[in-house]
Design a protein around this motif. Structure first.
Motif, PDB file in Angstrom:
ATOM      1  N   GLU A 148      90.483  39.805  79.902  1.00  0.00           N
ATOM      2  CA  GLU A 148      90.447  39.570  78.452  1.00  0.00           C
ATOM      3  C   GLU A 148      91.306  38.363  78.084  1.00  0.00           C
ATOM      4  O   GLU A 148      92.120  38.406  77.165  1.00  0.00           O
ATOM      5  CB  GLU A 148      90.920  40.823  77.694  1.00  0.00           C
ATOM      6  N   ARG A 202      96.162  48.710  89.653  1.00  0.00           N
ATOM      7  CA  ARG A 202      95.866  49.350  88.371  1.00  0.00           C
ATOM      8  C   ARG A 202      96.962  49.073  87.353  1.00  0.00           C
ATOM      9  O   ARG A 202      96.691  48.827  86.167  1.00  0.00           O
ATOM     10  CB  ARG A 202      95.687  50.856  88.566  1.00  0.00           C
ATOM     11  N   ASP A 207      96.007  49.200  80.925  1.00  0.00           N
ATOM     12  CA  ASP A 207      95.185  50.344  80.526  1.00  0.00           C
ATOM     13  C   ASP A 207      93.779  50.281  81.097  1.00  0.00           C
ATOM     14  O   ASP A 207      93.072  51.286  81.144  1.00  0.00           O
ATOM     15  CB  ASP A 207      95.102  50.429  78.996  1.00  0.00           C
ATOM     16  N   ASP A 208      93.368  49.080  81.555  1.00  0.00           N
ATOM     17  CA  ASP A 208      92.026  48.909  82.105  1.00  0.00           C
ATOM     18  C   ASP A 208      91.965  49.185  83.597  1.00  0.00           C
ATOM     19  O   ASP A 208      90.902  49.072  84.207  1.00  0.00           O
ATOM     20  CB  ASP A 208      91.532  47.479  81.849  1.00  0.00           C
ATOM     21  N   SER A 210      92.016  51.829  85.641  1.00  0.00           N
ATOM     22  CA  SER A 210      91.053  52.812  86.120  1.00  0.00           C
ATOM     23  C   SER A 210      89.638  52.494  85.666  1.00  0.00           C
ATOM     24  O   SER A 210      88.676  53.065  86.172  1.00  0.00           O
ATOM     25  CB  SER A 210      91.448  54.214  85.643  1.00  0.00           C
ATOM     26  N   ARG A 211      89.510  51.584  84.730  1.00  0.00           N
ATOM     27  CA  ARG A 211      88.177  51.147  84.284  1.00  0.00           C
ATOM     28  C   ARG A 211      87.490  50.323  85.366  1.00  0.00           C
ATOM     29  O   ARG A 211      86.253  50.307  85.453  1.00  0.00           O
ATOM     30  CB  ARG A 211      88.325  50.322  83.004  1.00  0.00           C
ATOM     31  N   TYR A 212      88.292  49.654  86.197  1.00  0.00           N
ATOM     32  CA  TYR A 212      87.720  48.781  87.222  1.00  0.00           C
ATOM     33  C   TYR A 212      87.801  49.367  88.631  1.00  0.00           C
ATOM     34  O   TYR A 212      86.921  49.104  89.455  1.00  0.00           O
ATOM     35  CB  TYR A 212      88.413  47.410  87.190  1.00  0.00           C
ATOM     36  N   GLY A 214      87.921  52.747  90.700  1.00  0.00           N
ATOM     37  CA  GLY A 214      87.750  54.181  90.598  1.00  0.00           C
ATOM     38  C   GLY A 214      88.102  54.895  91.895  1.00  0.00           C
ATOM     39  O   GLY A 214      88.009  54.327  92.980  1.00  0.00           O
ATOM     40  N   ILE A 224      84.243  49.680  89.891  1.00  0.00           N
ATOM     41  CA  ILE A 224      83.291  50.202  88.918  1.00  0.00           C
ATOM     42  C   ILE A 224      83.132  49.300  87.696  1.00  0.00           C
ATOM     43  O   ILE A 224      82.556  49.719  86.693  1.00  0.00           O
ATOM     44  CB  ILE A 224      83.698  51.627  88.468  1.00  0.00           C
ATOM     45  N   GLY A 225      83.598  48.060  87.797  1.00  0.00           N
ATOM     46  CA  GLY A 225      83.413  47.127  86.686  1.00  0.00           C
ATOM     47  C   GLY A 225      81.942  46.758  86.525  1.00  0.00           C
ATOM     48  O   GLY A 225      81.190  46.706  87.499  1.00  0.00           O
ATOM     49  N   THR A 226      81.533  46.516  85.305  1.00  0.00           N
ATOM     50  CA  THR A 226      80.143  46.137  85.019  1.00  0.00           C
ATOM     51  C   THR A 226      79.971  44.645  85.139  1.00  0.00           C
ATOM     52  O   THR A 226      80.684  43.870  84.469  1.00  0.00           O
ATOM     53  CB  THR A 226      79.760  46.571  83.587  1.00  0.00           C
ATOM     54  N   THR A 231      76.190  42.981  80.609  1.00  0.00           N
ATOM     55  CA  THR A 231      76.881  43.397  79.382  1.00  0.00           C
ATOM     56  C   THR A 231      76.084  43.000  78.155  1.00  0.00           C
ATOM     57  O   THR A 231      75.193  42.172  78.229  1.00  0.00           O
ATOM     58  CB  THR A 231      78.288  42.759  79.299  1.00  0.00           C
TER      59      THR A 231
END
Length: 231
Positions: A148, A202, A207-208, A210-212, A214, A224-226, A231
């Motif tokens: 970001e 992590r 905060d992101d 665990s979003r990336y 897993g 697990i990132g898209t 997008t």
């Protein structure tokens, strides 16, 4: 060019022993007998690898590791008489790339140095090699990460670990597979060393995290990132 190695230990006989074996492998070896000297020489020499003892006369080796890691992604291999698991885990969490307990085989130390110098052991990619995901970009060539629009700083090993996962989104890697691919040699220690580095990655992603990255319970980890084009 010959790789530059900095050996940091307060025992002159250990520095001499390691220097003899490393120079026999064609490496350019420098020595430091204290923490302050190690920090100064790391800045002056920009070595490829630092072999760091934790029991130094002026500063804790962990303090040296933290200060070095704050300004450099140099590979750091801790070589110490401290065999307690907590020392190992703290060292790894601060950014050490490997951990060897004394007494050691000089040949093993040389093998570990060769292993980190071979990193990253990842397939080469095209000139525009940037990996783009929702909110996250990873550039292997410049070894830069942006989350970001915020720069994310990782140690050399943590970067390689994240990159290994991100190049195969969705694929589940066992700890043994990650050790083989990223660490680059037969690892005989506790496979939980992977868990320590995953936690560090992590934490760096905030905060992101665990979003990336897993966790697949009982198996290992997966990215697990898209991908950005979805997008």
């Amino acid at each position: 060019m010959a790789p530059t190695i900095l050996v940091v230990d307060d025992a002159a006989e250990i520095r001499t022993l390691l220097r003899t074996y490393l120079e026999a492998e064609g490496m350019d070896v420098h020595e430091a007998g204290s923490g302050e000297e190690a920090i100064r020489l790391t800045a002056d020499l920009s070595p490829d690898v630092v072999l760091l003892d934790l029991g130094l006369p002026d500063l804790s080796g962990l303090d040296v590791l933290g200060r070095v890691r704050a300004t450099s992604s140099v590979y750091v291999i801790v070589v110490t008489a401290r065999a307690e698991e907590v020392d190992k885990l703290v060292s790894l969490s601060l950014g050490a790339d490997d951990y060897i307990v004394k007494p050691f085989s000089p040949r093993e130390v040389v093998a570990r140095v060769h292993a980190v110098l071979r990193r990253p052991r990842l397939d080469s990619v095209a000139a525009d090699d940037t990996l783009r995901f929702a909110g996250l970009t990873i550039s292997p060539s410049s070894r830069e990460i942006s989350l970001e629009d915020r720069a994310v700083t990782l140690s050399a090993l943590d970067f390689d670990l994240l990159l290994a996962l991100a190049r195969k989104p969705g694929r589940v890697f066992s700890r043994a597979q990650l050790l083989e691919q990223v660490w680059g040699y037969a690892f005989y220690g506790d496979e939980r060393v992977v868990d320590v580095h995953i936690r560090t990655i992590r934490a760096a992603l905030g905060d992101d995290g665990s979003r990336y990255v897993g966790t697949v319970r009982g198996v290992g980890y997966r990215f697990i990132g898209t991908p950005a084009d979805r997008t």
